[in-house]
Design a protein around this motif. Sequence first.
Motif, PDB file in Angstrom:
ATOM      1  N   ILE A  27      -1.188  24.476 -41.125  1.00 25.31           N
ATOM      2  CA  ILE A  27      -1.078  25.969 -40.780  1.00 25.31           C
ATOM      3  C   ILE A  27      -1.859  26.303 -39.577  1.00 25.31           C
ATOM      4  O   ILE A  27      -1.354  27.107 -38.610  1.00 25.31           O
ATOM      5  CB  ILE A  27      -1.877  27.120 -41.814  1.00 25.31           C
ATOM      6  N   ILE A  28      -3.074  25.730 -39.479  1.00 25.50           N
ATOM      7  CA  ILE A  28      -3.821  25.746 -38.018  1.00 25.50           C
ATOM      8  C   ILE A  28      -2.891  25.291 -36.792  1.00 25.50           C
ATOM      9  O   ILE A  28      -2.865  25.908 -35.835  1.00 25.50           O
ATOM     10  CB  ILE A  28      -5.191  25.085 -38.048  1.00 25.50           C
ATOM     11  N   ASP A  29      -2.051  24.168 -36.929  1.00 25.34           N
ATOM     12  CA  ASP A  29      -1.213  23.554 -36.004  1.00 25.34           C
ATOM     13  C   ASP A  29      -0.175  24.302 -35.663  1.00 25.34           C
ATOM     14  O   ASP A  29       0.224  24.496 -34.604  1.00 25.34           O
ATOM     15  CB  ASP A  29      -0.818  22.056 -36.360  1.00 25.34           C
ATOM     16  N   VAL A  30       0.554  25.020 -36.730  1.00 26.10           N
ATOM     17  CA  VAL A  30       1.540  26.154 -36.303  1.00 26.10           C
ATOM     18  C   VAL A  30       0.842  27.093 -35.508  1.00 26.10           C
ATOM     19  O   VAL A  30       1.790  27.537 -34.518  1.00 26.10           O
ATOM     20  CB  VAL A  30       2.007  26.616 -37.787  1.00 26.10           C
ATOM     21  N   PHE A  31      -0.065  27.570 -35.712  1.00 26.73           N
ATOM     22  CA  PHE A  31      -0.674  28.990 -34.942  1.00 26.73           C
ATOM     23  C   PHE A  31      -1.115  28.418 -33.436  1.00 26.73           C
ATOM     24  O   PHE A  31      -1.187  29.032 -32.474  1.00 26.73           O
ATOM     25  CB  PHE A  31      -1.858  29.713 -35.454  1.00 26.73           C
ATOM     26  N   ASN A  37       7.832  29.934 -30.932  1.00 31.24           N
ATOM     27  CA  ASN A  37       7.863  31.308 -30.630  1.00 31.24           C
ATOM     28  C   ASN A  37       7.218  32.063 -32.063  1.00 31.24           C
ATOM     29  O   ASN A  37       6.929  31.290 -32.864  1.00 31.24           O
ATOM     30  CB  ASN A  37       9.243  31.894 -30.224  1.00 31.24           C
ATOM     31  N   GLY A  38       7.226  33.442 -31.901  1.00 35.08           N
ATOM     32  CA  GLY A  38       6.495  34.020 -33.084  1.00 35.08           C
ATOM     33  C   GLY A  38       7.371  34.056 -34.341  1.00 35.08           C
ATOM     34  O   GLY A  38       6.914  33.786 -35.654  1.00 35.08           O
ATOM     35  N   ALA A  42       6.361  32.232 -37.981  1.00 37.92           N
ATOM     36  CA  ALA A  42       6.565  33.139 -39.186  1.00 37.92           C
ATOM     37  C   ALA A  42       7.374  32.370 -40.315  1.00 37.92           C
ATOM     38  O   ALA A  42       6.928  32.465 -41.350  1.00 37.92           O
ATOM     39  CB  ALA A  42       7.052  34.685 -38.809  1.00 37.92           C
ATOM     40  N   LEU A  43       8.426  31.491 -39.732  1.00 30.81           N
ATOM     41  CA  LEU A  43       9.290  30.962 -40.695  1.00 30.81           C
ATOM     42  C   LEU A  43       8.408  29.787 -41.297  1.00 30.81           C
ATOM     43  O   LEU A  43       8.610  29.240 -42.503  1.00 30.81           O
ATOM     44  CB  LEU A  43      10.465  30.619 -40.206  1.00 30.81           C
ATOM     45  N   MET A  67       1.913  17.086 -32.949  1.00 33.26           N
ATOM     46  CA  MET A  67       0.652  17.624 -33.648  1.00 33.26           C
ATOM     47  C   MET A  67      -0.468  16.736 -33.079  1.00 33.26           C
ATOM     48  O   MET A  67      -1.517  17.204 -32.830  1.00 33.26           O
ATOM     49  CB  MET A  67       0.690  17.342 -35.251  1.00 33.26           C
ATOM     50  N   ALA A  68      -0.079  15.256 -33.276  1.00 34.21           N
ATOM     51  CA  ALA A  68      -1.365  14.270 -32.726  1.00 34.21           C
ATOM     52  C   ALA A  68      -1.479  14.551 -31.183  1.00 34.21           C
ATOM     53  O   ALA A  68      -2.671  14.338 -30.675  1.00 34.21           O
ATOM     54  CB  ALA A  68      -0.808  12.786 -32.984  1.00 34.21           C
TER      55      ALA A  68
END
Length: 127
Positions: A27-31, A37-38, A42-43, A67-68
């Motif tokens: 979740i932290i990486d998603v944000f 995009n937004g 959200a998805l 991510m890495a």
Amino acid sequence: MSFWDYLVWFFWFYIAISCIWIFITVIIDVFRDRTLNGWAKALWVLFLVFFPFLAAFIYLIARGRSMAERRAGEMRQAQTETNDYIRTVANTASPAAEIEKAKGLLDSGAITPAEYDSIKSKALAAA
């Protein structure tokens, strides 16, 4: 409660903590991802809320490399900022120390009295 019951309980506690850690990291990486995009964020979050294990596995497989790379970039940036801060702090000498060093150079004959006065005025002006 037997020893084996304790080990089984400890194993499942470890699994639960590991899963929570993975979900929070995803979740932290998603944000933090600036390429999403937004709507995409959200998805991903909805997918993580309703299908947490499946979403986490898909996210790690599909976006694990980026991510890495993002994490490594953040670490490089933090290291650079730390090094810059250390350089700025290490280079600041007190005016008294600069004048003392200049006085030692003057006494040893390495600089002239005019150069000493120039160094002294620069040190006092910097303060």
